[in-house]
Design a protein around this motif. Structure first.
Motif, PDB file in Angstrom:
ATOM      1  N   SER A  22       0.823  -1.213   0.000  1.00  0.00           N
ATOM      2  CA  SER A  22       0.000   0.000   0.000  1.00  0.00           C
ATOM      3  C   SER A  22       0.855   1.260   0.000  1.00  0.00           C
ATOM      4  CB  SER A  22      -0.928   0.007   1.212  1.00  0.00           C
ATOM      5  OG  SER A  22      -1.845  -1.051   1.119  1.00  0.00           O
ATOM      6  N   LEU A  41       2.315   1.713  -3.525  1.00  0.00           N
ATOM      7  CA  LEU A  41       1.261   2.174  -4.420  1.00  0.00           C
ATOM      8  C   LEU A  41       0.997   3.663  -4.208  1.00  0.00           C
ATOM      9  CD1 LEU A  41      -0.917   1.357  -6.530  1.00  0.00           C
ATOM     10  CD2 LEU A  41      -2.457   1.013  -4.583  1.00  0.00           C
ATOM     11  N   SER A  42       0.943   4.083  -2.959  1.00  0.00           N
ATOM     12  CA  SER A  42       0.703   5.484  -2.644  1.00  0.00           C
ATOM     13  C   SER A  42       1.842   6.381  -3.137  1.00  0.00           C
ATOM     14  CB  SER A  42       0.515   5.651  -1.135  1.00  0.00           C
ATOM     15  OG  SER A  42       0.244   6.992  -0.812  1.00  0.00           O
ATOM     16  N   LEU A  93       3.855   5.840  -5.632  1.00  0.00           N
ATOM     17  CA  LEU A  93       3.790   5.904  -7.091  1.00  0.00           C
ATOM     18  C   LEU A  93       2.632   6.787  -7.559  1.00  0.00           C
ATOM     19  CD1 LEU A  93       4.708   2.213  -7.870  1.00  0.00           C
ATOM     20  CD2 LEU A  93       6.078   4.239  -8.442  1.00  0.00           C
ATOM     21  N   TYR A  94       1.494   6.648  -6.899  1.00  0.00           N
ATOM     22  CA  TYR A  94       0.337   7.482  -7.237  1.00  0.00           C
ATOM     23  C   TYR A  94       0.677   8.964  -7.064  1.00  0.00           C
ATOM     24  CZ  TYR A  94      -4.271   9.602  -6.926  1.00  0.00           C
ATOM     25  OH  TYR A  94      -5.366  10.407  -7.121  1.00  0.00           O
ATOM     26  N   GLN A  95       1.323   9.283  -5.945  1.00  0.00           N
ATOM     27  CA  GLN A  95       1.708  10.671  -5.677  1.00  0.00           C
ATOM     28  C   GLN A  95       2.695  11.182  -6.731  1.00  0.00           C
ATOM     29  OE1 GLN A  95       3.019  11.116  -1.567  1.00  0.00           O
ATOM     30  NE2 GLN A  95       1.436   9.690  -0.917  1.00  0.00           N
ATOM     31  N   VAL A 113       2.983  10.228  -9.830  1.00  0.00           N
ATOM     32  CA  VAL A 113       2.244  10.457 -11.080  1.00  0.00           C
ATOM     33  C   VAL A 113       1.433  11.745 -10.977  1.00  0.00           C
ATOM     34  CG1 VAL A 113       0.424   9.552 -12.592  1.00  0.00           C
ATOM     35  CG2 VAL A 113       2.233   8.027 -11.756  1.00  0.00           C
ATOM     36  N   ARG A 114       0.781  11.944  -9.845  1.00  0.00           N
ATOM     37  CA  ARG A 114      -0.027  13.164  -9.644  1.00  0.00           C
ATOM     38  C   ARG A 114       0.816  14.433  -9.721  1.00  0.00           C
ATOM     39  NH1 ARG A 114      -5.619  13.679  -8.578  1.00  0.00           N
ATOM     40  NH2 ARG A 114      -4.957  15.335  -7.213  1.00  0.00           N
ATOM     41  N   ARG A 122       2.161   7.352 -15.776  1.00  0.00           N
ATOM     42  CA  ARG A 122       1.417   6.209 -15.274  1.00  0.00           C
ATOM     43  C   ARG A 122       2.055   4.909 -15.769  1.00  0.00           C
ATOM     44  NH1 ARG A 122      -3.780   4.370 -13.363  1.00  0.00           N
ATOM     45  NH2 ARG A 122      -3.320   2.168 -13.022  1.00  0.00           N
ATOM     46  N   ALA A 146       4.963   4.147 -13.615  1.00  0.00           N
ATOM     47  CA  ALA A 146       4.485   3.680 -12.309  1.00  0.00           C
ATOM     48  C   ALA A 146       4.030   2.222 -12.403  1.00  0.00           C
ATOM     49  CB  ALA A 146       3.348   4.570 -11.809  1.00  0.00           C
ATOM     50  N   ASP A 147       3.304   1.896 -13.445  1.00  0.00           N
ATOM     51  CA  ASP A 147       2.864   0.507 -13.636  1.00  0.00           C
ATOM     52  C   ASP A 147       4.061  -0.431 -13.793  1.00  0.00           C
ATOM     53  OD1 ASP A 147       0.163   1.093 -13.444  1.00  0.00           O
ATOM     54  OD2 ASP A 147      -0.122   1.271 -15.615  1.00  0.00           O
ATOM     55  N   LEU A 171       5.553  -0.985 -10.383  1.00  0.00           N
ATOM     56  CA  LEU A 171       4.724  -1.921  -9.617  1.00  0.00           C
ATOM     57  C   LEU A 171       4.943  -3.356 -10.081  1.00  0.00           C
ATOM     58  CD1 LEU A 171       1.320  -0.069  -9.221  1.00  0.00           C
ATOM     59  CD2 LEU A 171       2.824  -0.847  -7.385  1.00  0.00           C
TER      60      LEU A 171
END
Length: 131
Positions: free
Chosen positions: A35, A38-39, A41-43, A45-46, A52, A55-56, A59
């Motif tokens: 988790s 994931l967070s 990587l999400y941050q 990308v944002r 993305r 990031a994928d 992951l």
């Protein structure tokens, strides 16, 4: 076989470098690693720091590592004690330190302040130890 605990920042660095982990080593981490990664990587990308697609790819790389994920009662209890002992505001990082005490030979972190804070509780190692 040497067992290392890694955190999300180390997992992310390994993914970025597409590092090859020596077969002589085993990686372990608390279940919360998934988790947290994931967070992160999400941050990223944002913020526009990575696509993305990248990031994928990161992951997928981490999912492909042979990481033993643990998160039992004993780990949580020890993490609570460590966080309390060190005066930390939460138990998240303490789970990595607790897991190192319980199951591993060393904790790999990229955070020099964290390495200093846990000195005397666990052995730390550089990321290069995984090669």
């Amino acid at each position: 076989m040497t067992r290392y605990v890694i955190g999300p920042e180390v997992a992310l660095r390994l993914a970025r470098d597409e590092a090859v982990i020596s077969a002589e080593h085993q990686i372990v981490a608390p279940t919360l690693l998934r988790s947290q990664l994931l967070s992160l990587l999400y941050q990223a990308v944002r913020r526009g720091d990575m696509s993305r697609k990248d990031a994928d790819r990161a992951l997928d790389y981490v999912r492909g590592l042979r990481i033993r994920l643990l998160g039992d009662r004993v780990l949580q209890s020890v993490a609570w004690k460590i966080a309390d002992q060190l005066g930390w505001p939460d138990t998240l990082t303490a789970e990595y330190v607790a897991l190192t005490q319980l199951q591993a030979d060393a904790f790999i972190t990229l955070d020099a302040e964290l390495a200093q804070a846990v000195q005397g509780l666990v052995t730390t190692a550089p990321i290069e130890a995984l090669a």
